[in-house]
Scaffold this active site. Structure first.
Site, PDB file in Angstrom:
ATOM      1  N   GLU A 118      37.605  37.110  47.948  1.00 51.82           N
ATOM      2  CA  GLU A 118      36.642  37.092  46.827  1.00 51.82           C
ATOM      3  C   GLU A 118      35.450  36.272  47.303  1.00 51.82           C
ATOM      4  O   GLU A 118      35.493  35.043  47.295  1.00 51.82           O
ATOM      5  CB  GLU A 118      37.290  36.461  45.589  1.00 51.82           C
ATOM      6  CG  GLU A 118      38.459  37.253  45.016  1.00 51.82           C
ATOM      7  CD  GLU A 118      38.028  38.488  44.228  1.00 51.82           C
ATOM      8  OE1 GLU A 118      36.856  38.551  43.812  1.00 51.82           O
ATOM      9  OE2 GLU A 118      38.862  39.384  44.040  1.00 51.82           O
ATOM     10  N   CYS A 123      29.585  32.567  41.097  1.00 48.19           N
ATOM     11  CA  CYS A 123      29.496  33.592  42.149  1.00 48.19           C
ATOM     12  C   CYS A 123      28.828  34.862  41.657  1.00 48.19           C
ATOM     13  O   CYS A 123      28.169  35.553  42.417  1.00 48.19           O
ATOM     14  CB  CYS A 123      30.882  33.905  42.698  1.00 48.19           C
ATOM     15  SG  CYS A 123      32.022  34.449  41.427  1.00 48.19           S
TER      16      CYS A 123
END
Ligand code: NAD
Length: 452
Positions: A207, A241
Site C-alpha cells: 500500500e 496517502c
C-alpha cells in the site's frame, strides 16, 4: 525473531486458526481491547502529533470497529467452500474452492494513521486465519508503544504480537520467512520490502503513495466541491496517502475556486491548539515541507512554527508541472493549483506520470467524468468528493503501478491473507477410456468434440 516465527508457524500448523469460532472470538477480544482502552489510545496519539479525540475516533478507531464488525458478520460466508461448475472433460465430479489462511503474516505499518494502518490489516489477517507479527511505524513512538503493550499483554505471541522498531528491526524481520507481507508506506521502502519478499517467494500487498490529482472542472458545484476538497486535503495536516496532492482547475473557474477555498480554510479554524489540526510528524518532514513552499507562488498561508511543528494550510497558485512541488508526493498541508484550458491535454500530463493512488473529479458533466475515469489509471477515487471511498469497505482499497500492489478492506482484506485452494473432487462411478493410451482416431475425434 526466528523463534517467534517458528512458534507462529506451529500455531498455523496446529489448525486452530482454521476454526471460525476461534477467529471470531479473537476479533471480538480485539475490539473489546481497543474499546476499553480508547482513553489511552487517544492520549498516545495526541502526544505524538496532536491528534484530537474526535479525529482519532472518526478516522482511526471507528474504521477499525467497522472492519471488525463486518468481518465477524461475514466471516462464515467469506471462508466457506465455493462450489464452481465442472467442465465436460472432468465429468462426473464436483469442483470447489477452499479458502485457507496464507499462514504467518508480517504487517508493517506507516505513521500517518498509526492505529488504522497497523490494525486494520491485522483485523483482515485474523479474519482470514493468519497469525500476525505487527511492526508499527516507529515515528509516532507513543502509539507504537501503546499498541505493543495492549497487544502483547493480551494476546499470545504465538498468535498475534507486536515487534517495535525502525529500519534495523524491520530489516531483521524481512530476512525471515513469512507467508505474507503486508506493507504500508513509501515507494522507496516498498521496493526494499518487495525485494526481501522475493528472496522467500513471499506474496505481498504493498500500500504505497503517489501524487493524487483533483480536477475542479467548470461544471462542478463549487461550494460543495471546495468544502469537500479542503476538508480532505487538510485533514491530518495533509499527511494522508489519499489526500488530493494537487488541484487541476479549469481556467474559467480558477478565481472562484481560489476565493472559495480561502473562505473554507478560514471557516475551519485550523489550529493545533483547538483540536482542528495536527502537527507535522517530525522535524525532518517539517523541513522537507517548508522547502517545498515557493513564497512567490503562495496565494494563501505559508506561515509555520518550527517549535510546534505547525505549518499553516497553504495554497500555491500558478503552479506548473515543472515546479519542484510537483516532483514528489507532498504529504503535508500545501496545495498546489495548476490551471488548465484543455481537459485532454491536462489528462495527457497526468497519464505521463506514475499512476496515482487516487484521483478525484469534481464535475456534473458526464463526458468529463467518463473521460477522467476511463483515461487515467489510478488505485481508486471519487466523483465529486475526495478520500471518502476509503470509508466504504465494499470498495477494495489499494494502488496500481507505483502506488501499490493488491488491495484490502472488507472482503478484499480477507482475500489479501487467503489462499484459494482449488479442488476437483472426482466420482469413481465411471471412467471414460478416451484419454488413455493407446490413442485412436475415434478417441481423437471425441477429444476434439469435448475440448473444442
Ligand atoms: P516509510 O516507507 O518511511 O515507512 C513505512 C514503514 O517502513 C515503517 O514501519 C518503517 O519503520 C519501515 N521502514 C522505513 N525504512 C525502512 C527500511 N529502509 N527498511 C525496512 N523498513 C523500513 O513510510 P511512512 O513515512 O511511514 O509513510 C508515508 C508514506 O506512506 C507515503 O508515501 C504515503 O503515501 C504512504 N502511505 C500509503 C498508504 C496506503 O494505504 N496506500 C497509507 C499511508 C501512507
Amino acid at each position: 525473531m526466528k523463534a517467534l516465527i517458528t512458534a507462529q508457524r506451529q500455531t498455523i500448523n496446529s489448525g486452530i486458526t482454521k476454526n471460525i469460532s476461534f477467529r471470531i472470538s479473537k476479533l471480538k477480544q480485539f475490539k473489546k481491547l481497543i474499546r476499553d482502552n480508547e482513553a489511552m489510545l487517544n492520549e498516545a496519539i495526541y502526544k505524538d502529533f496532536g491528534k484530537s479525540e474526535f479525529d482519532n475516533y472518526s478516522n482511526e478507531l471507528a474504521l477499525l470497529y467497522q472492519d471488525i464488525d463486518e468481518a465477524v458478520k461475514n466471516i462464515h460466508g467469506w471462508s466457506a467452500r465455493k462450489k464452481v461448475a465442472t467442465n465436460l472433460a472432468n465429468f462426473p465430479a464436483n469442483s470447489y474452492i477452499i479458502p485457507e489462511p496464507l499462514g504467518v503474516a508480517l504487517i508493517i505499518g506507516a505513521w500517518n494513521y498509526p492505529y488504522q494502518l497497523s490494525l486494520a490489516p491485522a483485523v483482515a489477517a485474523i479474519a482470514a486465519g493468519c497469525t500476525v507479527v505487527l511492526k508499527p511505524s516507529e515515528l509516532p513512538a507513543n502509539t507504537s508503544k501503546v499498541m505493543a503493550s495492549l497487544i502483547n499483554n493480551n494476546f499470545n505471541s504465538e498468535f498475534f504480537t507486536v515487534v517495535e522498531g525502525g529500519v534495523e528491526e524491520t530489516t531483521e524481520l524481512l530476512k525471515q520467512k513469512f507467508d505474507k507481507i503486508f506493507f504500508t508506506g513509501s515507494v522507496p521502502v516498498g521496493r526494499i520490502v518487495y525485494k526481501a519478499a522475493a528472496e522467500n517467494l513471499t506474496p505481498v500487498t504493498l500500500e504505497l503513495g503517489g501524487k493524487s490529482p483533483a480536477f475542479i472542472t467548470e461544471s462542478c458545484n463549487m461550494r460543495i466541491s471546495v468544502k469537500r476538497l479542503i476538508w480532505s486535503k487538510f485533514l491530518n495536516a495533509g499527511q494522508t496517502c489519499i489526500a488530493p496532492d494537487y488541484v487541476l482547475v479549469h481556467s474559467s473557474v480558477k478565481k472562484k475556486f481560489l476565493e472559495t477555498a480561502v473562505k473554507e480554510i478560514e471557516k475551519a479554524t485550523y489550529s493545533i491548539n483547538n483540536g482542528n489540526y495536527v502537527q507535522i510528524i517530525n522535524n525532518r518532514n517539517f523541513e522537507r515541507l517548508i522547502n517545498l513552499i515557493d513564497d512567490s507562488k503562495v496565494y494563501y498561508g505559508g506561515k509555520s512554527d518550527k517549535d510546534s511543528r505547525f505549518i499553516q494550510p497553504t495554497i500555491m497558485a500558478d503552479v506548473t508541472f515543472a515546479d519542484k512541488i510537483m516532483e514528489d508526493e507532498i504529504f503535508g498541508p500545501i496545495l498546489p493549483v495548476i490551471e488548465y484550458d484543455d481537459i485532454d491535454k491536462v489528462i495527457d500530463e497526468v497519464v505521463s506520470r506514475p499512476r496515482p493512488l487516487s484521483c478525484y473529479v469534481y464535475t456534473n458533466n458526464k463526458q468529463i467524468k467518463e473521460k477522467v475515469l476511463s483515461r487515467i489509471s489510478f488505485g481508486g477515487g471519487c466523483v465529486n468528493d475526495s478520500i471518502m471511498h476509503i470509508a466504504n469497505s465494499n470498495l477494495p482499497f489499494g494502488g496500481v503501478g507505483n502506488s501499490g500492489i493488491g488491495n484490502y478492506h472488507g472482503e478484499a482484506g480477507f482475500r489479501a491473507f487467503t489462499h484459494y485452494k482449488s479442488i476437483l473432487d472426482k466420482s469413481t462411478l465411471i471412467e471414460p477410456d478416451i484419454k488413455y493410451y493407446p490413442h485412436t482416431k475415434r478417441k481423437f475425434w471425441l477429444i476434439r468434440k469435448l475440448m473444442g
